[in-house]
Design a protein around this motif. Structure first.
Motif, PDB file in Angstrom:
ATOM      1  N   ARG A 160       0.820  -1.210   0.000  1.00  0.00           N
ATOM      2  CA  ARG A 160       0.000   0.000   0.000  1.00  0.00           C
ATOM      3  C   ARG A 160       0.859   1.267   0.000  1.00  0.00           C
ATOM      4  O   ARG A 160       0.544   2.246  -0.685  1.00  0.00           O
ATOM      5  CB  ARG A 160      -0.932   0.002   1.224  1.00  0.00           C
ATOM      6  CG  ARG A 160      -2.048  -1.040   1.144  1.00  0.00           C
ATOM      7  CD  ARG A 160      -3.189  -0.700   2.105  1.00  0.00           C
ATOM      8  NE  ARG A 160      -2.718  -0.518   3.464  1.00  0.00           N
ATOM      9  CZ  ARG A 160      -2.570  -1.496   4.362  1.00  0.00           C
ATOM     10  NH1 ARG A 160      -2.858  -2.750   4.013  1.00  0.00           N
ATOM     11  NH2 ARG A 160      -2.163  -1.232   5.594  1.00  0.00           N
ATOM     12  N   LYS A 161       1.956   1.226   0.768  1.00  0.00           N
ATOM     13  CA  LYS A 161       2.865   2.381   0.799  1.00  0.00           C
ATOM     14  C   LYS A 161       3.483   2.614  -0.584  1.00  0.00           C
ATOM     15  O   LYS A 161       3.591   3.764  -1.050  1.00  0.00           O
ATOM     16  CB  LYS A 161       3.951   2.147   1.837  1.00  0.00           C
ATOM     17  CG  LYS A 161       4.923   3.306   1.979  1.00  0.00           C
ATOM     18  CD  LYS A 161       5.974   3.020   3.051  1.00  0.00           C
ATOM     19  CE  LYS A 161       6.970   4.163   3.168  1.00  0.00           C
ATOM     20  NZ  LYS A 161       8.014   3.892   4.201  1.00  0.00           N
ATOM     21  N   ALA A 162       3.909   1.521  -1.244  1.00  0.00           N
ATOM     22  CA  ALA A 162       4.491   1.653  -2.586  1.00  0.00           C
ATOM     23  C   ALA A 162       3.459   2.169  -3.576  1.00  0.00           C
ATOM     24  O   ALA A 162       3.762   3.005  -4.446  1.00  0.00           O
ATOM     25  CB  ALA A 162       5.048   0.308  -3.043  1.00  0.00           C
ATOM     26  N   GLY A 163       2.211   1.693  -3.458  1.00  0.00           N
ATOM     27  CA  GLY A 163       1.160   2.150  -4.360  1.00  0.00           C
ATOM     28  C   GLY A 163       0.881   3.627  -4.199  1.00  0.00           C
ATOM     29  O   GLY A 163       0.692   4.352  -5.191  1.00  0.00           O
ATOM     30  N   ALA A 164       0.843   4.094  -2.937  1.00  0.00           N
ATOM     31  CA  ALA A 164       0.598   5.518  -2.698  1.00  0.00           C
ATOM     32  C   ALA A 164       1.726   6.370  -3.258  1.00  0.00           C
ATOM     33  O   ALA A 164       1.492   7.441  -3.839  1.00  0.00           O
ATOM     34  CB  ALA A 164       0.446   5.754  -1.192  1.00  0.00           C
ATOM     35  N   ALA A 169       3.666  10.072  -7.443  1.00  0.00           N
ATOM     36  CA  ALA A 169       4.667  10.417  -8.454  1.00  0.00           C
ATOM     37  C   ALA A 169       4.013  10.716  -9.797  1.00  0.00           C
ATOM     38  O   ALA A 169       4.378  11.676 -10.487  1.00  0.00           O
ATOM     39  CB  ALA A 169       5.671   9.270  -8.601  1.00  0.00           C
ATOM     40  N   LEU A 170       3.034   9.912 -10.174  1.00  0.00           N
ATOM     41  CA  LEU A 170       2.395  10.078 -11.482  1.00  0.00           C
ATOM     42  C   LEU A 170       1.473  11.285 -11.533  1.00  0.00           C
ATOM     43  O   LEU A 170       1.216  11.831 -12.607  1.00  0.00           O
ATOM     44  CB  LEU A 170       1.614   8.809 -11.824  1.00  0.00           C
ATOM     45  CG  LEU A 170       2.458   7.540 -12.013  1.00  0.00           C
ATOM     46  CD1 LEU A 170       1.555   6.322 -12.114  1.00  0.00           C
ATOM     47  CD2 LEU A 170       3.354   7.656 -13.238  1.00  0.00           C
ATOM     48  N   ALA A 173       1.748  17.221 -10.779  1.00  0.00           N
ATOM     49  CA  ALA A 173       1.761  18.095 -11.960  1.00  0.00           C
ATOM     50  C   ALA A 173       2.829  19.171 -11.874  1.00  0.00           C
ATOM     51  O   ALA A 173       3.239  19.742 -12.892  1.00  0.00           O
ATOM     52  CB  ALA A 173       0.391  18.736 -12.129  1.00  0.00           C
ATOM     53  N   GLY A 174       3.306  19.481 -10.673  1.00  0.00           N
ATOM     54  CA  GLY A 174       4.291  20.543 -10.533  1.00  0.00           C
ATOM     55  C   GLY A 174       5.707  20.119 -10.836  1.00  0.00           C
ATOM     56  O   GLY A 174       6.605  20.959 -10.948  1.00  0.00           O
ATOM     57  N   ALA A 175       5.937  18.816 -10.973  1.00  0.00           N
ATOM     58  CA  ALA A 175       7.290  18.309 -11.227  1.00  0.00           C
ATOM     59  C   ALA A 175       7.496  18.060 -12.714  1.00  0.00           C
ATOM     60  O   ALA A 175       6.537  17.816 -13.458  1.00  0.00           O
ATOM     61  CB  ALA A 175       7.521  17.023 -10.440  1.00  0.00           C
ATOM     62  N   ASP A 176       8.752  18.142 -13.168  1.00  0.00           N
ATOM     63  CA  ASP A 176       9.031  17.825 -14.570  1.00  0.00           C
ATOM     64  C   ASP A 176       9.072  16.303 -14.749  1.00  0.00           C
ATOM     65  O   ASP A 176       8.988  15.539 -13.786  1.00  0.00           O
ATOM     66  CB  ASP A 176      10.327  18.475 -15.029  1.00  0.00           C
ATOM     67  CG  ASP A 176      11.546  18.019 -14.226  1.00  0.00           C
ATOM     68  OD1 ASP A 176      11.472  16.965 -13.559  1.00  0.00           O
ATOM     69  OD2 ASP A 176      12.570  18.715 -14.249  1.00  0.00           O
ATOM     70  N   ASP A 182      11.868   9.722 -11.541  1.00  0.00           N
ATOM     71  CA  ASP A 182      12.692   9.346 -10.383  1.00  0.00           C
ATOM     72  C   ASP A 182      11.822   8.926  -9.201  1.00  0.00           C
ATOM     73  O   ASP A 182      12.131   7.950  -8.500  1.00  0.00           O
ATOM     74  CB  ASP A 182      13.609  10.504  -9.979  1.00  0.00           C
ATOM     75  CG  ASP A 182      14.722  10.761 -10.983  1.00  0.00           C
ATOM     76  OD1 ASP A 182      15.001   9.844 -11.781  1.00  0.00           O
ATOM     77  OD2 ASP A 182      15.307  11.860 -10.973  1.00  0.00           O
ATOM     78  N   ALA A 183      10.714   9.652  -8.985  1.00  0.00           N
ATOM     79  CA  ALA A 183       9.824   9.306  -7.878  1.00  0.00           C
ATOM     80  C   ALA A 183       9.134   7.971  -8.118  1.00  0.00           C
ATOM     81  O   ALA A 183       8.992   7.147  -7.198  1.00  0.00           O
ATOM     82  CB  ALA A 183       8.788  10.415  -7.685  1.00  0.00           C
ATOM     83  N   ALA A 184       8.714   7.722  -9.373  1.00  0.00           N
ATOM     84  CA  ALA A 184       8.074   6.443  -9.701  1.00  0.00           C
ATOM     85  C   ALA A 184       9.077   5.294  -9.560  1.00  0.00           C
ATOM     86  O   ALA A 184       8.735   4.203  -9.073  1.00  0.00           O
ATOM     87  CB  ALA A 184       7.516   6.497 -11.122  1.00  0.00           C
TER      88      ALA A 184
END
Length: 380
Positions: A160-164, A169-170, A173-176, A182-184
């Motif tokens: 659940r933590k990985a899914g959140a 990450a996806l 909208a504010g990140a390039d 990298d977050a995904a």
């Protein structure tokens, strides 16, 4: 008998002992001025045996050229920022040491494209300016969102933590694109780059498929970064080698590679080589080259251009008795790679002597330098 040896020596030809570069220097002094000018050399030359002698003056020229060009200035700043000043200088020194190979590859059009972009490496990324943008493209985005939802419904806390984390990450909208990728990646992988172990039992196929897809994107990102860094080094290397050529010309210097290149051009030229061969035929009857395994490809090309004139003709350019050629070497003892020596040259020369000059290949597979027990251990 008491005077026989003296009479024999008095009546015979002298023996010349030279290095390749000594011989090339002799040829260079007899070369036409036009040939020297084409090589960026002058008639009055001083041999530069070690580039360290001119490094301070060379780096000043190079850095002045970099400072005067905005593109080069940005290339140098990026290289220093990413790799550090010491590594940047080491890489440029390596380019200077491999200048012959770099300049020839560049002239043949093979230097710049030798590290392909992500689009050339994998056409699937051709639609993205930055390979990280694939994180927003279909079908990857839909597959990752579905995986995030599946992980969120799992009974375990870690899935659940990985899914959140993946969903966040996806949807950021504010990140390039690179930051979202990298977050995904970190949502599904450890900091060591391994897929997270979220289940005690078998891993769902959707998780494995997502990790494989993200790995391909990551490899494309790294490929693109290597391509861009390579292009920076291409531009900086060209500038450094141009500064090196200009400095040698201005100070009347020639290095070992200049001697090799000039000798190669002189002996390969259809008109000049005949004149050179006549002069060599008149002076030389026997040629012995020792430690041939330390010969580099340029030296062999120059030598081959000369010796090929004897192949199948029964004589040299002057029609005299063919030169007696004896090459001695052991490819297993080739240790001068830093001087561009290549043991494969030995095999080429051996085949040329046997087939081109109708010579013999004599092999020696024994030695008395070591005890038999040492040889047996080494051979095994």
């Amino acid at each position: 008998l008491a005077t026989l040896a003296e009479r024999l020596l008095d009546g015979g030809r002298g023996v010349e002992i030279r290095t390749f570069h000594g011989w090339f220097g002799q040829l260079l002094r007899a070369a036409p001025a036009a040939l020297l000018e084409a090589q960026g050399l002058t008639c009055e030359l001083a041999l530069l045996e070690d580039t360290e002698e001119i490094e301070p003056r060379l780096w000043r020229r190079f850095l002045q050229a970099v400072a005067a060009d905005p593109v080069l200035r940005a290339d140098h700043a990026a290289l220093v920022q990413q790799r550090g000043r010491s590594v940047a200088r080491d890489w440029l020194r390596a380019a200077l040491a491999q200048r012959v190979e770099i300049e020839r590859a560049d002239a043949a059009g093979g230097f710049e494209p030798s590290v392909p972009s992500a689009a050339d490496w994998a056409p699937a990324f051709a639609a993205h300016g930055d390979p990280a943008e694939a994180i927003d493209a279909e079908p990857l985005r839909t597959a990752l969102l579905a995986l995030a939802a599946q992980l969120g419904r799992d009974a375990g806390a870690h899935p659940r933590k990985a899914g959140a984390a993946l969903e966040a990450a996806l949807s950021d909208a504010g990140a390039d694109a690179r930051a979202r990728f990298d977050a995904a990646w970190l949502a599904l992988h450890t900091t060591a780059g391994e897929p997270r172990k979220l289940w005690r039992q078998s891993t769902p196929p959707a998780f494995e498929a997502a990790c494989d897809a993200l790995l391909r994107v990551r490899e494309a990102i790294e490929q693109q970064a290597a391509h861009e860094e390579h292009l920076r080094l291409v531009r900086l290397s060209r500038t450094l080698l141009a500064a090196y050529r200009d400095l040698k010309r201005d100070e009347g210097l020639a290095d070992m590679a200049d001697l090799e290149a000039c000798a190669e051009r002189l002996l390969a030229d259809a008109e000049l080589s005949g004149w050179v061969q006549e002069r060599l035929d008149a002076r030389l009857a026997h040629l012995l080259i020792d430690e041939f395994q330390d010969t580099n490809p340029m030296q062999w090309r120059a030598l081959h251009a000369w010796l090929a004139g004897y192949g199948g003709a029964g004589g040299g350019a002057s029609g005299q008795r063919p030169l007696a050629v004896f090459l001695v070497g052991d490819p297993k003892q080739s240790i001068y790679r830093f001087r561009r020596a290549d043991p494969r040259v030995f095999a080429q020369a051996r085949d040329f002597v046997v087939h081109g000059l109708e010579g013999a290949h004599l092999a020696c597979d024994h030695t008395r330098r070591n005890a038999p027990a040492v040889l047996a251990a080494l051979n095994a």
